[in-house]
Write a protein that holds these residues in place. Structure first.
Motif, PDB file in Angstrom:
ATOM      1  N   ALA A 175       0.754  -1.162  -0.059  1.00 31.26           N
ATOM      2  CA  ALA A 175       0.101   0.092  -0.130  1.00 31.26           C
ATOM      3  C   ALA A 175       0.637   1.155  -0.046  1.00 31.26           C
ATOM      4  CB  ALA A 175      -1.043  -0.121   1.421  1.00 31.26           C
ATOM      5  N   HIS A 176       1.911   1.177   0.607  1.00 32.20           N
ATOM      6  CA  HIS A 176       3.031   2.398   0.764  1.00 32.20           C
ATOM      7  C   HIS A 176       3.708   2.495  -0.515  1.00 32.20           C
ATOM      8  CE1 HIS A 176       1.791   2.853   4.854  1.00 32.20           C
ATOM      9  NE2 HIS A 176       2.202   1.463   5.068  1.00 32.20           N
ATOM     10  N   ALA A 177       4.050   1.223  -1.424  1.00 31.60           N
ATOM     11  CA  ALA A 177       4.928   1.389  -2.433  1.00 31.60           C
ATOM     12  C   ALA A 177       4.191   1.695  -3.680  1.00 31.60           C
ATOM     13  CB  ALA A 177       5.548   0.249  -2.597  1.00 31.60           C
ATOM     14  N   CYS A 178       3.097   1.169  -3.592  1.00 32.21           N
ATOM     15  CA  CYS A 178       2.323   1.400  -4.893  1.00 32.21           C
ATOM     16  C   CYS A 178       1.239   2.544  -4.834  1.00 32.21           C
ATOM     17  CB  CYS A 178       1.387  -0.136  -5.299  1.00 32.21           C
ATOM     18  SG  CYS A 178       0.428  -0.101  -6.724  1.00 32.21           S
ATOM     19  N   GLU A 253      -1.792 -13.579  -8.114  1.00 28.63           N
ATOM     20  CA  GLU A 253      -0.558 -13.304  -7.266  1.00 28.63           C
ATOM     21  C   GLU A 253      -0.408 -11.823  -8.109  1.00 28.63           C
ATOM     22  OE1 GLU A 253       3.155 -14.803  -5.274  1.00 28.63           O
ATOM     23  OE2 GLU A 253       3.389 -14.758  -7.441  1.00 28.63           O
ATOM     24  N   VAL A 254      -0.266 -10.630  -7.488  1.00 25.61           N
ATOM     25  CA  VAL A 254       0.258  -9.488  -8.165  1.00 25.61           C
ATOM     26  C   VAL A 254       1.481  -9.144  -7.399  1.00 25.61           C
ATOM     27  CG1 VAL A 254      -0.408  -7.102  -8.544  1.00 25.61           C
ATOM     28  CG2 VAL A 254      -2.303  -8.557  -8.616  1.00 25.61           C
ATOM     29  N   ILE A 255       2.706  -8.862  -8.199  1.00 23.13           N
ATOM     30  CA  ILE A 255       3.789  -8.657  -7.771  1.00 23.13           C
ATOM     31  C   ILE A 255       3.978  -6.935  -7.979  1.00 23.13           C
ATOM     32  CG2 ILE A 255       6.225  -9.112  -7.697  1.00 23.13           C
ATOM     33  CD1 ILE A 255       5.507 -12.061  -8.325  1.00 23.13           C
ATOM     34  N   VAL A 256       4.520  -6.288  -6.937  1.00 26.38           N
ATOM     35  CA  VAL A 256       4.952  -4.892  -6.993  1.00 26.38           C
ATOM     36  C   VAL A 256       6.322  -4.639  -6.759  1.00 26.38           C
ATOM     37  CG1 VAL A 256       4.418  -2.764  -5.946  1.00 26.38           C
ATOM     38  CG2 VAL A 256       2.703  -4.236  -6.288  1.00 26.38           C
ATOM     39  N   GLY A 257       6.835  -3.888  -7.708  1.00 32.06           N
ATOM     40  CA  GLY A 257       8.394  -3.617  -7.623  1.00 32.06           C
ATOM     41  C   GLY A 257       8.728  -2.686  -6.357  1.00 32.06           C
ATOM     42  N   ILE A 258       9.956  -2.525  -5.952  1.00 33.36           N
ATOM     43  CA  ILE A 258      10.185  -1.754  -4.722  1.00 33.36           C
ATOM     44  C   ILE A 258      10.099  -0.431  -5.399  1.00 33.36           C
ATOM     45  CG2 ILE A 258      11.689  -3.511  -3.678  1.00 33.36           C
ATOM     46  CD1 ILE A 258      14.013  -2.561  -5.012  1.00 33.36           C
ATOM     47  N   ASN A 259      10.137  -0.021  -6.584  1.00 33.68           N
ATOM     48  CA  ASN A 259       9.707   1.443  -7.340  1.00 33.68           C
ATOM     49  C   ASN A 259       8.327   1.685  -7.236  1.00 33.68           C
ATOM     50  OD1 ASN A 259      12.598   2.206  -7.591  1.00 33.68           O
ATOM     51  ND2 ASN A 259      12.756   0.977  -9.245  1.00 33.68           N
ATOM     52  N   GLY A 260       7.362   0.646  -7.012  1.00 30.56           N
ATOM     53  CA  GLY A 260       6.093   0.845  -6.902  1.00 30.56           C
ATOM     54  C   GLY A 260       5.410   0.465  -8.268  1.00 30.56           C
ATOM     55  N   GLU A 261       5.849  -0.010  -9.099  1.00 30.01           N
ATOM     56  CA  GLU A 261       5.115  -0.491 -10.601  1.00 30.01           C
ATOM     57  C   GLU A 261       4.654  -1.956 -10.289  1.00 30.01           C
ATOM     58  OE1 GLU A 261       9.531  -1.740 -11.065  1.00 30.01           O
ATOM     59  OE2 GLU A 261       8.263  -0.485  -9.760  1.00 30.01           O
ATOM     60  N   ILE A 262       3.803  -2.337 -11.030  1.00 29.71           N
ATOM     61  CA  ILE A 262       3.078  -3.404 -10.929  1.00 29.71           C
ATOM     62  C   ILE A 262       3.885  -4.488 -11.922  1.00 29.71           C
ATOM     63  CG2 ILE A 262       1.261  -5.004 -11.314  1.00 29.71           C
ATOM     64  CD1 ILE A 262      -0.601  -2.774 -10.276  1.00 29.71           C
ATOM     65  N   LEU A 263       4.800  -5.466 -11.414  1.00 30.44           N
ATOM     66  CA  LEU A 263       5.691  -6.037 -12.448  1.00 30.44           C
ATOM     67  C   LEU A 263       4.947  -7.073 -13.083  1.00 30.44           C
ATOM     68  CD1 LEU A 263       8.572  -6.547  -9.900  1.00 30.44           C
ATOM     69  CD2 LEU A 263       8.320  -4.851 -11.696  1.00 30.44           C
ATOM     70  N   SER A 264       3.747  -7.825 -12.416  1.00 30.22           N
ATOM     71  CA  SER A 264       2.910  -8.949 -12.852  1.00 30.22           C
ATOM     72  C   SER A 264       1.722  -9.098 -12.330  1.00 30.22           C
ATOM     73  CB  SER A 264       3.976 -10.324 -12.952  1.00 30.22           C
ATOM     74  OG  SER A 264       3.987 -10.720 -11.527  1.00 30.22           O
ATOM     75  N   GLY A 265       0.876  -9.962 -12.966  1.00 31.33           N
ATOM     76  CA  GLY A 265      -0.467 -10.245 -12.421  1.00 31.33           C
ATOM     77  C   GLY A 265      -1.567  -9.307 -12.419  1.00 31.33           C
ATOM     78  N   LEU A 266      -1.444  -8.170 -12.998  1.00 30.69           N
ATOM     79  CA  LEU A 266      -2.638  -7.295 -13.065  1.00 30.69           C
ATOM     80  C   LEU A 266      -2.221  -6.235 -14.115  1.00 30.69           C
ATOM     81  CD1 LEU A 266      -5.463  -6.842 -11.742  1.00 30.69           C
ATOM     82  CD2 LEU A 266      -4.163  -5.092 -10.426  1.00 30.69           C
ATOM     83  N   THR A 267      -3.252  -6.118 -14.986  1.00 32.74           N
ATOM     84  CA  THR A 267      -2.865  -4.789 -15.865  1.00 32.74           C
ATOM     85  C   THR A 267      -3.875  -3.591 -15.356  1.00 32.74           C
ATOM     86  OG1 THR A 267      -3.124  -6.112 -17.718  1.00 32.74           O
ATOM     87  CG2 THR A 267      -3.378  -3.947 -18.054  1.00 32.74           C
ATOM     88  N   PRO A 268      -3.105  -2.566 -14.776  1.00 34.18           N
ATOM     89  CA  PRO A 268      -3.901  -1.520 -14.120  1.00 34.18           C
ATOM     90  C   PRO A 268      -5.145  -0.885 -15.051  1.00 34.18           C
ATOM     91  CG  PRO A 268      -1.548  -1.167 -14.147  1.00 34.18           C
ATOM     92  CD  PRO A 268      -1.712  -2.139 -15.033  1.00 34.18           C
ATOM     93  N   LYS A 269      -6.209  -0.471 -14.284  1.00 40.65           N
ATOM     94  CA  LYS A 269      -7.211  -0.021 -14.840  1.00 40.65           C
ATOM     95  C   LYS A 269      -6.952   1.221 -15.756  1.00 40.65           C
ATOM     96  CE  LYS A 269     -10.709  -1.374 -11.227  1.00 40.65           C
ATOM     97  NZ  LYS A 269      -9.696  -2.138 -10.365  1.00 40.65           N
TER      98      LYS A 269
END
Length: 271
Positions: A175-178, A253-269
Motif C-alpha cells: 500500500a505504501h509502495a504502489c 498473485e500481483v507482484i509490486v516492484g520496490i519502485n512501486g510499479e506492478i511487475l506482474s499479475g494485473l493490468t492497471p485499470k
C-alpha cells in the motif's frame, strides 16, 4: 548450515529467519551465500517445512574465502553475484578482493554484481535506494477501503463482510509502495493485511485465514506482495490456508516492484 537442494522447494520461509543475510533465495532454491555471516544457531532450519536445512556440528576451521568460493561457484552465476554483493555490503573489502582473485586464478568471468538482478533472488528491499523525483503534485484519490479493521491479527473471521467477498490479501508494504493501490488493487475488494517477514504468528495467521475461507463463500482472492524474496510468504500462507479449508480457489498473485510499479499479475485499470 547444510541445504539439501533435492528437498528445497524455494518457499523462502527460511529467509526472514536469517537476520545475518547469509541465506538468499536464488534460482528457486535457498542458498547459503556466505559462511562468514552464518551464526550456526539454526533458526532458519526450524522454519523449513521440508526439512531441507540442518545444522552440521564439526570442528570449526578458520574462514577460508577460497573454500567458500569453490562452493559458491558450483551454484552458478547468480549465487556468485549474490556472494560478492553480500561481501561488499558488509564492508569486507579484503574478502571481496580474495573472491575476485579466485575468479581470476580459475579463469572464470567476473559477473557484474553491482547490477540489480531480480532473478538472483537477493533481497533488493535491504539495499539503500534514492527514489526518483516525483514528476509533479500527486492528485488526491478517494479511498476504496470498505471495512475496518484491516490487519489480519485484528480481523474477526466471522465478520459478515467476508460473505461473497472478493478478497485482497496484501503484504503491508504494498500500500505504501504502489501509488495506484486503491484504484488498481483495492477497489471492490475486502482487505486483509499482514507482513510475512516481521509478523511472527504464521501458524495463527494460517488458522485465521483458514476460518475465513472455510466459513464464507469467497468469490475471488487477489494476493498483492512485494518483489523481495521474503514477501513470498504472503502467497505461501494463503495457499496453505486454502488447502486446509478444503476450498478450491486459484488466487491471483500481483507482484509490486520496490519502485512501486506492478511487475506482474494485473493490468492497471485504464491501460
Amino acid at each position: 548450515m547444510e541445504i539439501d537442494e533435492t528437498k528445497c522447494d524455494g518457499c523462502g520461509r527460511c529467509i526472514p529467519n536469517c537476520p545475518e543475510g547469509a541465506l538468499q533465495l536464488i534460482d528457486g532454491k535457498a542458498r547459503l551465500v556466505s559462511d562468514l555471516f552464518c551464526d550456526g544457531l539454526g533458526a532458519c532450519a526450524g522454519e523449513c517445512p521440508r526439512s531441507a536445512l540442518r545444522v552440521v556440528e564439526r570442528e570449526a576451521e578458520p574462514y577460508d574465502e577460497n573454500k567458500v568460493m569453490a562452493n559458491i561457484v558450483r551454484q552458478g552465476t547468480n549465487t556468485i553475484k549474490a556472494h560478492l554483493r553480500h561481501l561488499e555490503a558488509h564492508g569486507e573489502q579484503q574478502l571481496l578482493q580474495r573472491a575476485l582473485t579466485y575468479l581470476r586464478e580459475h579463469r572464470l568471468p567476473f559477473p557484474d554484481w553491482h547490477e540489480e538482478d531480480r532473478s538472483a533472488g537477493g533481497c533488493p528491499g535491504l539495499r539503500p535506494r534514492v527514489p526518483a523525483a516525483a514528476p509533479g503534485p500527486i492528485a488526491g484519490t478517494a479511498s476504496a477501503l470498505r471495512q475496518w479493521p484491516i490487519q489480519l491479527k485484528l480481523l474477526n473471521p466471522a465478520a459478515s463482510w467476508f460473505d461473497g467477498a472478493d478478497l485482497l490479501v496484501s503484504a503491508d508494504c504494498v500500500a505504501h509502495a504502489c501509488g495506484g493501490f486503491h484504484r488498481d488493487l483495492l477497489a471492490g475488494r475486502i482487505l486483509v493485511m499482514f507482513c510475512p517477514k516481521l509478523d511472527g504468528d504464521w501458524d495463527g495467521y494460517v488458522e485465521k485465514l483458514t476460518e475465513i475461507f472455510r466459513h464464507h463463500d469467497i468469490r475471488s482472492i487477489t494476493i498483492a506482495r512485494m518483489e523481495v524474496p521474503c514477501c513470498g510468504g504472503t502467497t505461501m500462507l494463503v495457499k496453505r490456508a486454502l488447502e486446509q479449508s478444503g476450498k478450491h480457489l486459484e488466487p491471483r498473485e500481483v507482484i509490486v516492484g520496490i519502485n512501486g510499479e506492478i511487475l506482474s499479475g494485473l493490468t492497471p485499470k485504464g491501460e
